[in-house]
Design an enzyme around this catalytic site. Structure first.
Site, mmCIF file in Angstrom:
data_model
loop_
_atom_site.group_PDB
_atom_site.id
_atom_site.type_symbol
_atom_site.label_atom_id
_atom_site.label_comp_id
_atom_site.label_asym_id
_atom_site.label_seq_id
_atom_site.Cartn_x
_atom_site.Cartn_y
_atom_site.Cartn_z
ATOM 1 N N HIS A 139 0.842 -1.195 0.000
ATOM 2 C CA HIS A 139 0.000 0.000 0.000
ATOM 3 C C HIS A 139 0.878 1.246 0.000
ATOM 4 O O HIS A 139 1.369 1.674 1.038
ATOM 5 C CB HIS A 139 -0.933 -0.031 1.228
ATOM 6 C CG HIS A 139 -1.880 1.122 1.295
ATOM 7 N ND1 HIS A 139 -2.273 1.703 2.476
ATOM 8 C CD2 HIS A 139 -2.510 1.815 0.315
ATOM 9 C CE1 HIS A 139 -3.097 2.694 2.221
ATOM 10 N NE2 HIS A 139 -3.255 2.782 0.922
ATOM 11 N N GLU A 151 2.855 0.423 3.330
ATOM 12 C CA GLU A 151 2.364 -0.682 4.164
ATOM 13 C C GLU A 151 2.538 -2.001 3.404
ATOM 14 O O GLU A 151 2.168 -2.099 2.232
ATOM 15 C CB GLU A 151 0.894 -0.469 4.516
ATOM 16 C CG GLU A 151 0.698 0.593 5.584
ATOM 17 C CD GLU A 151 -0.752 0.775 5.975
ATOM 18 O OE1 GLU A 151 -1.067 0.678 7.169
ATOM 19 O OE2 GLU A 151 -1.579 1.023 5.079
HETATM 20 N N1 LIG Z 1 -5.183 7.698 -5.184
HETATM 21 C C1 LIG Z 1 -4.694 7.442 -3.961
HETATM 22 O O1 LIG Z 1 -4.424 8.360 -3.160
HETATM 23 C C2 LIG Z 1 -4.453 6.007 -3.540
HETATM 24 C C3 LIG Z 1 -3.610 5.767 -2.446
HETATM 25 C C4 LIG Z 1 -3.332 4.431 -2.081
HETATM 26 C C5 LIG Z 1 -3.918 3.389 -2.795
HETATM 27 N N2 LIG Z 1 -4.757 3.662 -3.843
HETATM 28 C C6 LIG Z 1 -5.341 2.516 -4.575
HETATM 29 O O2 LIG Z 1 -4.587 2.308 -5.772
HETATM 30 C C7 LIG Z 1 -5.446 1.783 -6.808
HETATM 31 C C8 LIG Z 1 -5.385 2.717 -8.010
HETATM 32 O O3 LIG Z 1 -5.807 4.010 -7.609
HETATM 33 P P1 LIG Z 1 -5.499 5.310 -8.491
HETATM 34 O O4 LIG Z 1 -5.817 6.480 -7.625
HETATM 35 O O5 LIG Z 1 -4.184 5.199 -9.140
HETATM 36 O O6 LIG Z 1 -6.641 5.156 -9.612
HETATM 37 P P2 LIG Z 1 -6.702 5.785 -11.074
HETATM 38 O O7 LIG Z 1 -8.149 5.836 -11.429
HETATM 39 O O8 LIG Z 1 -5.880 7.024 -11.151
HETATM 40 O O9 LIG Z 1 -5.965 4.669 -11.979
HETATM 41 C C9 LIG Z 1 -6.479 3.392 -12.185
HETATM 42 C C10 LIG Z 1 -6.041 2.948 -13.584
HETATM 43 O O10 LIG Z 1 -6.333 1.560 -13.731
HETATM 44 C C11 LIG Z 1 -6.724 1.352 -15.078
HETATM 45 N N3 LIG Z 1 -7.456 0.091 -15.157
HETATM 46 C C12 LIG Z 1 -8.698 -0.197 -14.689
HETATM 47 N N4 LIG Z 1 -8.985 -1.498 -14.920
HETATM 48 C C13 LIG Z 1 -7.905 -2.029 -15.546
HETATM 49 C C14 LIG Z 1 -7.597 -3.318 -16.028
HETATM 50 N N5 LIG Z 1 -8.456 -4.331 -15.932
HETATM 51 N N6 LIG Z 1 -6.381 -3.511 -16.618
HETATM 52 C C15 LIG Z 1 -5.501 -2.507 -16.725
HETATM 53 N N7 LIG Z 1 -5.734 -1.254 -16.266
HETATM 54 C C16 LIG Z 1 -6.930 -1.017 -15.681
HETATM 55 C C17 LIG Z 1 -7.556 2.582 -15.408
HETATM 56 O O11 LIG Z 1 -7.674 2.776 -16.816
HETATM 57 C C18 LIG Z 1 -6.760 3.687 -14.712
HETATM 58 O O12 LIG Z 1 -5.793 4.277 -15.581
HETATM 59 C C19 LIG Z 1 -6.825 1.655 -6.172
HETATM 60 O O13 LIG Z 1 -6.991 0.355 -5.680
HETATM 61 C C20 LIG Z 1 -6.773 2.677 -5.035
HETATM 62 O O14 LIG Z 1 -7.673 2.380 -4.004
HETATM 63 C C21 LIG Z 1 -5.028 4.943 -4.241
#
Ligand SMILES: NC(=O)c1ccc[n+]([C@@H]2O[C@H](COP(=O)([O-])OP(=O)(O)OC[C@H]3O[C@@H](n4cnc5c(N)ncnc54)[C@H](O)[C@@H]3O)[C@@H](O)[C@H]2O)c1
Length: 290
Positions: A139, A151
């Site tokens: 994480h 994490e």
């Molecule tokens: N944004 C934050 O602050 C944060 C912090 C820690 C963890 N996270 C976690 O990280 C993960 C991603 O979050 P994010 O903020 O980067 O989201 P985001 O929406 O910016 O990016 C997600 C990406 O995944 C792609 N995607 C979706 N389904 C897909 C698939 N089947 N194959 C390939 N690509 C695919 C989308 O097109 C998108 O570009 C989530 O699980 C989120 O909970 C986010």
């Protein structure tokens, strides 16, 4: 730790940051996303970020050398020889489960699988895998290139080797592992922080302290850059309410119950900076009203 190639699936906010820090440490990094637009955007984000680091003298080589280690593709198959897969797609259990089922059919038996989920149990994501012992949570925090804590989360099936590999990989990236030994809702850092945030909201709700004084106190007494209510306005009250509700629904522990003041503000559309009103009010240019 023998690791040469990393596959990052999902090239959004988190995936692009993770790919960047891997490449900065010399790893061959491939980003996968569903379309070329997402991948172009991610490559541009990485270029801008490494160039900024170079300007500040924080890069030991030329930006082009780092960028040359990152490749982008829509074809999962190009990651067949990856030593580590890090998933950072949408926060949706089904999407993550389907993806790992496909990944498992492509990569070798030695490949470690990691998910960057914020809140979905690692054990649920690995439920249908034939080798759930090689899946763990990594994480990362946003923005990934700047935040030094990661994490490392152990799912019910994660084995010792995989859990230890997670810590080693995080250190290899120059970050610090926070070992979360049990797969609980909110993991460790957000879960602990959540309680302070909820209590801050309750104190304001009960008229004990104003938002201004509470945030000021957190900055001055605890050395935080922002207080919990300023942060809440930045993150979005709706986003927080959803996260807290999820933890409460899983734990059924009243200490995680979102207070009425938060629920009512969200119901009224006072979601923080994005709507111009939350715990504070904002001008159209984003500055806070006095
Ligand atoms: N944004 C934050 O602050 C944060 C912090 C820690 C963890 N996270 C976690 O990280 C993960 C991603 O979050 P994010 O903020 O980067 O989201 P985001 O929406 O910016 O990016 C997600 C990406 O995944 C792609 N995607 C979706 N389904 C897909 C698939 N089947 N194959 C390939 N690509 C695919 C989308 O097109 C998108 O570009 C989530 O699980 C989120 O909970 C986010």
């Amino acid at each position: 730790m023998k690791i040469d190639k990393v596959l990052v699936i999902g090239a959004g906010t988190m995936g692009s940051g993770i790919a960047q820090v891997g490449a900065q440490k010399g790893l061959k990094t491939t980003m996968i996303d569903t379309g070329p637009e997402m991948l172009d955007k991610a490559m541009k984000t990485i270029s801008r970020s490494v160039e900024k680091l170079a300007e500040k003298g924080k890069l030991s080589e030329k930006p082009t050398e780092v960028i040359a280690r990152v490749t982008a593709s829509t074809d999962l198959q190009v990651g067949a020889d990856a030593d580590l897969v890090i998933e950072a797609v949408f926060e949706d259990l089904r999407v993550k489960q389907d993806l790992f089922a496909r990944v498992e059919g492509i990569v070798g038996h030695h490949t470690v699988l990691a998910t960057n989920t914020s809140a979905i149990p690692i054990s649920a994501i690995g439920k249908d895998l034939s080798g759930p012992e090689r899946l763990l949570g990594l994480h990362f925090f946003n923005p990934v290139p700047m935040m030094d804590a990661v994490e490392v989360i152990r799912g019910v099936c994660t084995n010792d080797e995989t859990f230890a590999f997670g810590a080693e990989f995080v250190r290899f990236l120059g970050k610090e592992p926070i070992m979360v030994k049990t797969d609980i809702a909110g993991f460790a850092l957000n879960r602990a922080n959540m309680l302070a945030n909820l209590e801050a909201m309750r104190l304001v709700e009960n008229g004990v302290v104003t938002p201004e004084d509470l945030d000021k106190g957190f900055r001055l007494a605890f050395g935080r850059r922002m207080g919990p209510l300023e942060t809440s306005d930045l993150v979005g009250l709706d986003v927080q309410l959803m996260a807290y509700t999820n933890v409460y629904m899983e734990e059924r522990d009243p200490k995680f119950h979102p207070p009425a003041i938060l629920r009512r503000k969200v119901a009224a559309g006072h979601l923080g900076r994005k709507t111009g009103k939350g715990w504070y009010e904002y001008n159209p240019d984003g500055t806070r009203k006095q």
